[in-house]
Write a protein that holds these residues in place. Structure first.
Motif, PDB file in Angstrom:
ATOM      1  N   SER A  31       0.951  -1.327  -0.508  1.00 58.22           N
ATOM      2  CA  SER A  31       0.170  -0.651   0.395  1.00 58.22           C
ATOM      3  C   SER A  31       0.693   0.975  -0.203  1.00 58.22           C
ATOM      4  CB  SER A  31      -1.048  -0.251   1.386  1.00 58.22           C
ATOM      5  OG  SER A  31      -1.587  -1.179   1.326  1.00 58.22           O
ATOM      6  N   ILE A  32       1.881   1.901   0.874  1.00 60.36           N
ATOM      7  CA  ILE A  32       2.816   2.624   0.841  1.00 60.36           C
ATOM      8  C   ILE A  32       4.270   2.546  -0.833  1.00 60.36           C
ATOM      9  CG2 ILE A  32       2.440   2.090   3.391  1.00 60.36           C
ATOM     10  CD1 ILE A  32       5.534   0.919   2.995  1.00 60.36           C
ATOM     11  N   SER A  33       3.996   1.305  -1.755  1.00 62.13           N
ATOM     12  CA  SER A  33       4.380   1.312  -2.588  1.00 62.13           C
ATOM     13  C   SER A  33       4.275   2.371  -4.099  1.00 62.13           C
ATOM     14  CB  SER A  33       5.025   0.189  -3.135  1.00 62.13           C
ATOM     15  OG  SER A  33       3.605  -0.718  -3.406  1.00 62.13           O
ATOM     16  N   CYS A  34       3.163   2.802  -3.890  1.00 65.18           N
ATOM     17  CA  CYS A  34       2.147   3.547  -4.831  1.00 65.18           C
ATOM     18  C   CYS A  34       1.461   3.205  -4.696  1.00 65.18           C
ATOM     19  CB  CYS A  34       2.907   3.100  -6.375  1.00 65.18           C
ATOM     20  SG  CYS A  34       2.374   1.719  -6.982  1.00 65.18           S
ATOM     21  N   ARG A  35      -0.108   4.355  -5.793  1.00 58.67           N
ATOM     22  CA  ARG A  35      -1.205   4.408  -5.525  1.00 58.67           C
ATOM     23  C   ARG A  35      -2.040   3.545  -5.728  1.00 58.67           C
ATOM     24  NH1 ARG A  35      -1.676  11.076  -7.192  1.00 58.67           N
ATOM     25  NH2 ARG A  35      -0.395  12.508  -5.503  1.00 58.67           N
ATOM     26  N   ARG A  36      -1.225   3.219  -7.382  1.00 54.41           N
ATOM     27  CA  ARG A  36      -2.225   1.873  -7.693  1.00 54.41           C
ATOM     28  C   ARG A  36      -2.124   0.341  -6.347  1.00 54.41           C
ATOM     29  NH1 ARG A  36      -0.383  -1.371 -13.070  1.00 54.41           N
ATOM     30  NH2 ARG A  36      -2.534  -2.608 -13.579  1.00 54.41           N
ATOM     31  N   LEU A  37      -0.869   0.316  -6.558  1.00 57.06           N
ATOM     32  CA  LEU A  37      -1.504  -1.139  -5.439  1.00 57.06           C
ATOM     33  C   LEU A  37      -1.964  -0.066  -4.088  1.00 57.06           C
ATOM     34  CD1 LEU A  37       2.219  -1.924  -6.082  1.00 57.06           C
ATOM     35  CD2 LEU A  37       0.301  -2.770  -6.530  1.00 57.06           C
ATOM     36  N   ARG A  38      -1.598   0.645  -3.395  1.00 60.21           N
ATOM     37  CA  ARG A  38      -2.267   0.916  -2.960  1.00 60.21           C
ATOM     38  C   ARG A  38      -4.189   0.883  -2.519  1.00 60.21           C
ATOM     39  NH1 ARG A  38      -2.412   4.498   1.831  1.00 60.21           N
ATOM     40  NH2 ARG A  38      -4.023   5.227   3.016  1.00 60.21           N
ATOM     41  N   ARG A  39      -4.405   0.893  -4.422  1.00 59.62           N
ATOM     42  CA  ARG A  39      -5.560   1.181  -3.963  1.00 59.62           C
ATOM     43  C   ARG A  39      -5.846  -0.423  -4.540  1.00 59.62           C
ATOM     44  NH1 ARG A  39      -7.854   0.206  -8.863  1.00 59.62           N
ATOM     45  NH2 ARG A  39      -5.892   1.032  -9.620  1.00 59.62           N
ATOM     46  N   LEU A  40      -5.453  -1.122  -4.963  1.00 56.27           N
ATOM     47  CA  LEU A  40      -5.407  -2.470  -4.526  1.00 56.27           C
ATOM     48  C   LEU A  40      -5.537  -3.113  -3.908  1.00 56.27           C
ATOM     49  CD1 LEU A  40      -4.023  -2.800  -8.345  1.00 56.27           C
ATOM     50  CD2 LEU A  40      -6.236  -2.901  -7.615  1.00 56.27           C
ATOM     51  N   ALA A  41      -4.305  -2.840  -3.034  1.00 58.02           N
ATOM     52  CA  ALA A  41      -4.291  -3.733  -1.818  1.00 58.02           C
ATOM     53  C   ALA A  41      -5.227  -3.129  -0.595  1.00 58.02           C
ATOM     54  CB  ALA A  41      -3.084  -3.365  -1.533  1.00 58.02           C
ATOM     55  N   SER A  42      -5.674  -2.251  -0.962  1.00 53.91           N
ATOM     56  CA  SER A  42      -7.085  -2.052  -0.165  1.00 53.91           C
ATOM     57  C   SER A  42      -8.606  -2.932  -0.502  1.00 53.91           C
ATOM     58  CB  SER A  42      -7.179  -0.403   0.599  1.00 53.91           C
ATOM     59  OG  SER A  42      -6.125   0.350   0.716  1.00 53.91           O
TER      60      SER A  42
END
Length: 248
Positions: A31-42
């Motif tokens: 989630s803290i790596s980038c906005r895209r993964l933050r959205r997907l990981a949530s």
């Protein structure tokens, strides 16, 4: 990473969660790596599965947990539920660990009290033994003096022997036998106290080791060690600075 579509990332994360290759820490790191993964990981599908598996919740429990959170939270509500449950469990574990520490500290204190009592009793018994040995020695001298009365001796020595005999109110042989039995009993008592002391000290050592292992926390130890290291570095720099000033 940008070449992969969101569906591919979702599939990877779903497989990782289902096979337990990914944990909640991994999702938080993503989630803290980038906005895209933050959205997907949530996404709720990931965190709802973690809620069911990590806390052994049933579907009904999950519905009740879902109803307890504010309806204003739409996306990421299961992540919020996981956080709430995680903090509850962490506090419960902290209190349980604290109770264990208090119980172990109480056991160590009780062991120390028993050791002090045994040492006091052993000391009193040894003092009693020394008194009995001294009395036995005097009585044996008195017996020797009574035998020597039949032999010619100067009048001064014979008078002292009479005083020693007269100080004994009971028959000398009877008292000597009683004192010898008392000495034997004292030695048995002291041997028992010494054995009990060795046993209590061993139990105390085991309890202290268990207490140290319960109190030990890797992060706290690391923080304390880092702080001590920084203090040594600061003192070393101050010493070097002071030395340079003196040389100038």
């Amino acid at each position: 990473m940008s070449a992969l579509p969101d569906e591919m990332w979702r599939t990877v994360m779903d497989i990782g969660i289902e096979t337990k290759s990914l944990q909640y820490r991994d999702l938080c790191s993503l989630s803290i790596s980038c906005r895209r993964l933050r959205r997907l990981a949530s996404e709720d599908s990931l965190w709802s599965f973690l809620l069911l598996t990590d806390f052994s919740l049933s579907a009904d429990d999950l519905k009740r947990e879902n109803g307890s959170i504010s309806s204003s939270i739409q996306s990421g509500k299961f992540k919020s539920l996981y956080k709430i449950r995680y903090e509850k469990d962490r506090e419960k574990n902290r209190l349980a660990r604290r109770r264990v520490v208090l119980r172990m500290e109480s056991e160590v204190a009780e062991r120390l009290r028993k050791i002090r009592d045994l040492e006091l009793q052993s000391s009193e018994e040894k003092e009693k033994l020394n008194m009995v040995v001294a009395e036995l020695r005097n009585l044996r001298k008195a017996r020797q003096a009574s035998v020597a009365m039949n032999v010619w001796q100067p009048e001064v020595i014979r008078g002292k022997q009479k005083e020693m005999i007269q100080q004994s109110n009971v028959p000398v042989e009877f008292r000597i036998n009683a004192l010898e039995m008392e000495i034997s009993l004292c030695k048995q008592q002291i041997a028992g106290f010494d054995k009990a002391l060795r046993l209590e000290k061993r139990r105390l050592h085991e309890a202290e080791e268990q207490l140290a292992s319960v109190k030990y926390h890797p992060l706290e130890y690391f923080r304390n060690a880092s702080f001590q290291t920084m203090e040594r570095i600061v003192r070393s720099k101050k010493f070097q600075h002071t030395s340079n000033i003196k040389e100038d």
